[in-house]
Design a protein around this motif. Structure first.
Motif, PDB file in Angstrom:
ATOM      1  N   LYS A 157       0.865  -1.347   0.029  1.00 51.85           N
ATOM      2  CA  LYS A 157      -0.204  -0.155   0.122  1.00 51.85           C
ATOM      3  C   LYS A 157       0.872   1.379  -0.240  1.00 51.85           C
ATOM      4  CE  LYS A 157      -3.246   2.730   2.601  1.00 51.85           C
ATOM      5  NZ  LYS A 157      -4.102   3.144   3.874  1.00 51.85           N
ATOM      6  N   LEU A 158       0.448   2.083  -0.803  1.00 50.29           N
ATOM      7  CA  LEU A 158       1.083   3.610  -0.967  1.00 50.29           C
ATOM      8  C   LEU A 158       0.388   4.768  -0.497  1.00 50.29           C
ATOM      9  CD1 LEU A 158       2.723   3.193  -4.363  1.00 50.29           C
ATOM     10  CD2 LEU A 158       3.940   2.577  -2.322  1.00 50.29           C
ATOM     11  N   ALA A 159      -0.965   4.877  -0.780  1.00 47.67           N
ATOM     12  CA  ALA A 159      -1.861   5.733  -0.342  1.00 47.67           C
ATOM     13  C   ALA A 159      -3.174   5.647  -0.716  1.00 47.67           C
ATOM     14  CB  ALA A 159      -1.212   6.987  -1.126  1.00 47.67           C
ATOM     15  N   ASP A 160      -4.005   6.292   0.038  1.00 44.77           N
ATOM     16  CA  ASP A 160      -5.282   6.404  -0.256  1.00 44.77           C
ATOM     17  C   ASP A 160      -5.618   7.049  -1.292  1.00 44.77           C
ATOM     18  OD1 ASP A 160      -5.977   4.482   1.865  1.00 44.77           O
ATOM     19  OD2 ASP A 160      -5.984   6.128   3.219  1.00 44.77           O
ATOM     20  N   TRP A 241      -7.544  13.589  -7.127  1.00 43.41           N
ATOM     21  CA  TRP A 241      -6.412  13.889  -7.593  1.00 43.41           C
ATOM     22  C   TRP A 241      -6.156  14.258  -9.001  1.00 43.41           C
ATOM     23  CZ3 TRP A 241      -1.369  10.765  -8.274  1.00 43.41           C
ATOM     24  CH2 TRP A 241      -0.077  11.777  -7.984  1.00 43.41           C
ATOM     25  N   GLN A 265      -7.665   2.163  -1.974  1.00 48.05           N
ATOM     26  CA  GLN A 265      -6.126   2.391  -1.785  1.00 48.05           C
ATOM     27  C   GLN A 265      -5.152   2.210  -3.164  1.00 48.05           C
ATOM     28  OE1 GLN A 265      -5.569  -0.727   1.148  1.00 48.05           O
ATOM     29  NE2 GLN A 265      -6.342   0.612   2.759  1.00 48.05           N
ATOM     30  N   ALA A 288       6.887   5.238  -1.027  1.00 51.05           N
ATOM     31  CA  ALA A 288       6.091   5.216   0.463  1.00 51.05           C
ATOM     32  C   ALA A 288       6.735   6.099   1.341  1.00 51.05           C
ATOM     33  CB  ALA A 288       6.354   3.740   1.119  1.00 51.05           C
ATOM     34  N   ALA A 294       1.655   9.610  -1.009  1.00 51.25           N
ATOM     35  CA  ALA A 294       0.783   9.910  -0.238  1.00 51.25           C
ATOM     36  C   ALA A 294       1.032  11.448   0.182  1.00 51.25           C
ATOM     37  CB  ALA A 294       0.686   9.346   1.100  1.00 51.25           C
ATOM     38  N   MET A 297      -0.419  13.393  -3.069  1.00 48.84           N
ATOM     39  CA  MET A 297      -1.942  13.442  -2.968  1.00 48.84           C
ATOM     40  C   MET A 297      -2.529  14.459  -1.896  1.00 48.84           C
ATOM     41  SD  MET A 297      -2.759   9.503  -3.771  1.00 48.84           S
ATOM     42  CE  MET A 297      -2.704   8.894  -5.157  1.00 48.84           C
ATOM     43  N   GLN A 298      -1.970  14.537  -0.819  1.00 49.70           N
ATOM     44  CA  GLN A 298      -2.461  15.407   0.316  1.00 49.70           C
ATOM     45  C   GLN A 298      -1.980  16.931  -0.212  1.00 49.70           C
ATOM     46  OE1 GLN A 298      -3.974  14.487   3.120  1.00 49.70           O
ATOM     47  NE2 GLN A 298      -4.302  16.590   3.649  1.00 49.70           N
TER      48      GLN A 298
END
Length: 316
Positions: A157-160, A241, A265, A288, A294, A297-298
């Motif tokens: 997993k890298l990001a939502d 995004w 995810q 990561a 992440a 994206m934030q």
């Protein structure tokens, strides 16, 4: 014959899909290149390549053999490099598959930052969104939101990723803006085939409400869905995004803006190996890390920070 050289010839042909190109690259004659492959095939007792006048591809046995010997050859190359340099730096071509919506300035910035730290790594990117065979096609990494994990692969997993429903303001002016999920029933949907190909969106978890829209276009390529939404063809469920700039510019509008849309995810998919080449391992860690996917994206932000409870990702 030199078995190690034969393995390197085999791996190079699997990557470049050309006997002649590998012969030139390794300084061998075409005949000698073929003899090296024949030597390895005789050792393993199986045909490793399908060949005709135009194409070279791995057989099923060849793909399995490459999955085993490829990491060993990578490890040997890096072990040799460690003997001649004080530090081991990632190098080579990093071949990746990823969804089209990730093609944006924020992700380009991630690639730039990594490349500045690792200038000997070259990126080869496939943004078609098609289903790939990672081993046979020689991919190092795949970035995916929705996937079926094949044997021999693992996911990190890298990001939502938050998806939201959008439409062109001109379209909403014409048909009216939905005031509740029920208003979306049988509305035209530009459907992403890997998330909502049947047009169904579920609100409120497993015991919630299903709303079924009417797919008028289904595609595994998000770019065409986004373009069709901007043109006014219907609603599209897309990653925020990807749509943020169009929303900010007024080309798209978020539908039911106080709703929290599905959050999925994004994972990195790669071969399950005890050893990963430095180029793969370092890029995974970079994605990561604190300045990775992440964080990017934030930075681009969520459009509805005060949203109320809403739909869940569609169930399969």
């Amino acid at each position: 014959m030199d078995t190690l050289l034969g393995l390197r010839v085999f791996a190079a042909i699997a990557e470049h899909k050309s006997f002649s190109a590998v012969a030139d690259r390794l300084g061998l004659s075409p005949a000698m290149t073929s003899k090296h492959v024949q030597h390895i095939e005789a050792r393993v007792g199986a045909r490793l390549f399908n060949r005709n006048s135009r194409n070279v591809s791995l057989t099923e046995a060849g793909a399995k053999y490459l999955q085993t010997v490829g990491p060993l050859l990578d490890g040997l190359a890096e072990a040799e490099a460690q003997l001649t340099t004080d530090t081991l730096s990632p190098r080579g071509t990093l071949k990746m598959s990823m969804p089209g919506w990730i093609s944006n300035p924020a992700f380009a910035g991630i690639l730039l930052a990594y490349h500045q730290l690792n200038p000997h790594v070259t990126f080869e990117l496939d943004l078609s969104g098609r289903k790939i065979n990672m081993v046979e096609e020689g991919f190092d990494l795949a970035l995916r939101v929705a996937f079926n994990l094949d044997e021999g692969l693992i996911a990190r997993k890298l990001a939502d990723v938050t998806f939201q429903l959008v439409a062109a303001p001109s379209y909403l002016d014409r048909v009216g803006r939905p005031q509740s999920p029920d208003d979306l029933a049988d509305a035209p949907l530009l459907a992403y085939s890997r998330v909502a190909s049947d047009g169904r969106i579920r609100f409120g978890g497993s015991d919630g409400l299903d709303v079924r829209l009417r797919p008028v276009m289904v595609s595994g390529t998000e770019d065409i869905l986004q373009c069709a939404a901007i043109a006014g063809m219907g609603y599209a469920m897309l990653p925020n995004w990807a749509t943020r700039d169009d929303v900010s510019a007024g080309r798209l509008e978020v539908v039911l803006p106080r709703v929290t849309w599905p959050t999925l995810q994004i994972h990195a998919i790669y071969a399950d190996r005890s050893y990963l080449p430095a180029k793969v391992r370092s890029f995974l860690d970079f994605l990561a890390g604190a300045d990775g996917l992440a964080a990017a994206m934030q930075t681009r932000g969520h459009l509805n920070p005060d949203a109320e409870a809403g739909p869940q990702p569609p169930t399969r």
